[in-house]
Design a protein around this motif. Structure first.
Motif: not given
Length: 396
Positions: A146-154, A205-210, A212-215, A340-344
């Motif tokens: 899974t995307p590594p940044t999502a993984q470490i924060f997930g 994306v990576h449990r528990p993050l969906t 819409l919880q990822c920038s 998350i919503s404005k963008g990154h």
């Protein structure tokens, strides 16, 4: 010597490749807006730190040249997701130290679609500057495709859930709040509103993050004009916002000793930076009205609540659930919609936070205005690592 933000500007943040423009076009728009907002010309600017992550060396010059060819020093800055705040910090230091009276901080990013790789360059893990961070994650949680940044924060989110009883609904409440805030921000990449159920129902994306919880990845630029008190008086500038205190911290042994992803993703850095700022300013989180913080993933907003002292460790899920961090609550956190919503767009994020807080403290944020806002706090963090916390106060 005091340093003030005299002008800010930014582009609308957009999905990569959705608009036919180059990074220098973005900087011309954002930088030109900041200069116009301050009421000065580029010819009055003495130094220019420029932040970005994905362009080659001296891209800062190429971008700044769109504003003028005056021969002033241009510094190219790269500090992962904390790049924009790092450019602002250099501008403040130049002014406070007396090296310059007028500095323009710029930040931009032109990104590719899709998730980030193992670092800002998307390279392989063996050579990544954040290999040590991901090694801690892999030792405790393994490594998934899974995307590594999502993984470490997930993984940090799962640890928080296991340790403190934080729920998936509380994580989703962060994203629901920020998506709701972005509906009133014309600069935001997304302006759609979702409730907690909608956030939870989105693709994982990576449990528990969906999703819409990822920038998202984003294109965009932001800018701030930082001036000395004497320059402001000489030019008769108005609408000033003081940079009361600012601190950057990097990883210490605490980031890695526990083997916890909560520490690896930067909570100790954020806590240390916040303490330094409070000590220098003689103010605390209780004095702050509005906060723009680094919600690259919903869990990081919860971790940052704790790091900033907004609640006790482990209580951040309950804090967001209570409504304390939105309009009508104790603070308004991420009125812009957050990352998350404005963008990154990495290099622009910290300066976009600055722009939002300047507008809020001037009372110029339109439908998203925080009533009576006088003190604002920005938090910008990057893996690898750097955490920058900045305290702003309306002048006068």
């Amino acid at each position: 010597m005091k340093a003030y933000v005299a002008g800010v500007g930014m582009t609308k943040f957009e999905k990569p490749e959705s608009r036919d423009w180059q990074y220098w076009d973005m900087v011309r728009e954002a930088g030109g807006s900041a200069l116009a907002d301050a009421g000065i010309t580029y010819g009055e600017v003495e130094q220019v730190p420029v932040g970005y992550c994905f362009q080659p060396s001296t891209a800062g010059q190429r971008a700044a040249y769109e504003l003028g060819l005056t021969g002033v020093p241009v510094y190219n800055v790269n500090n992962n997701c904390a790049t924009g705040a790092t450019a602002l910090m250099l501008a403040r230091q130049l002014v406070e130290g007396g090296a310059a009276d007028c500095v323009l901080a710029l930040g931009f990013e032109k990104m590719k679609r899709g998730a980030l790789g193992s670092g800002a360059d998307g390279g392989d893990f063996s050579t990544s500057p954040v290999a040590r961070h991901y090694g801690i994650m892999a030792a405790r949680h393994g490594f998934e495709m899974t995307p590594p940044t999502a993984q470490i924060f997930g993984d940090a989110a799962r640890e928080h859930m296991e340790r403190y009883g934080t729920t998936e609904a509380q994580l989703a409440a962060v994203a629901a709040k920020n998506h709701r805030h972005s509906a009133d921000n014309p600069y935001a990449q997304f302006q759609d509103v979702y409730d907690v159920a909608g956030i939870l129902a989105a693709r994982t994306v990576h449990r528990p993050l969906t999703k819409l919880q990822c920038s998202p990845t984003s294109d965009g630029a932001a800018a701030a004009v930082v001036v000395s008190e004497r320059f402001a008086e000489r030019r008769g500038l108005t609408g000033l916002v003081e940079i009361v205190a600012q601190a950057m911290t990097t990883d210490t042994g605490e980031s890695f000793a526990s083997g916890s992803c909560i520490d690896v993703v930067g909570q100790p850095m954020s806590r240390a930076a916040a303490r330094q700022v409070y000590d220098r300013a003689g103010l605390g989180i209780e004095d702050v009205d509005v906060v723009e913080l680094h919600d690259c993933f919903s869990v990081n907003e919860l971790l940052t609540y704790e790091a900033l002292g907004m609640c006790a460790v482990g209580e951040s899920g309950k804090l967001v659930e209570s409504g304390a961090t939105t309009y009508g609550g104790r603070w308004v956190v991420n009125p812009s919609g957050g990352l998350i919503s404005k963008g990154h767009p990495l290099g622009a994020t910290g300066l976009a936070q600055t722009a939002e807080l300047v507008w809020q403290l001037r009372g110029a944020a339109g439908d998203r205005q925080v009533p009576g806002a006088r003190v604002g706090l920005a938090h910008n963090i990057g893996l690898g690592g750097a955490a920058v916390v900045t305290l702003f106060r309306r002048a006068g």
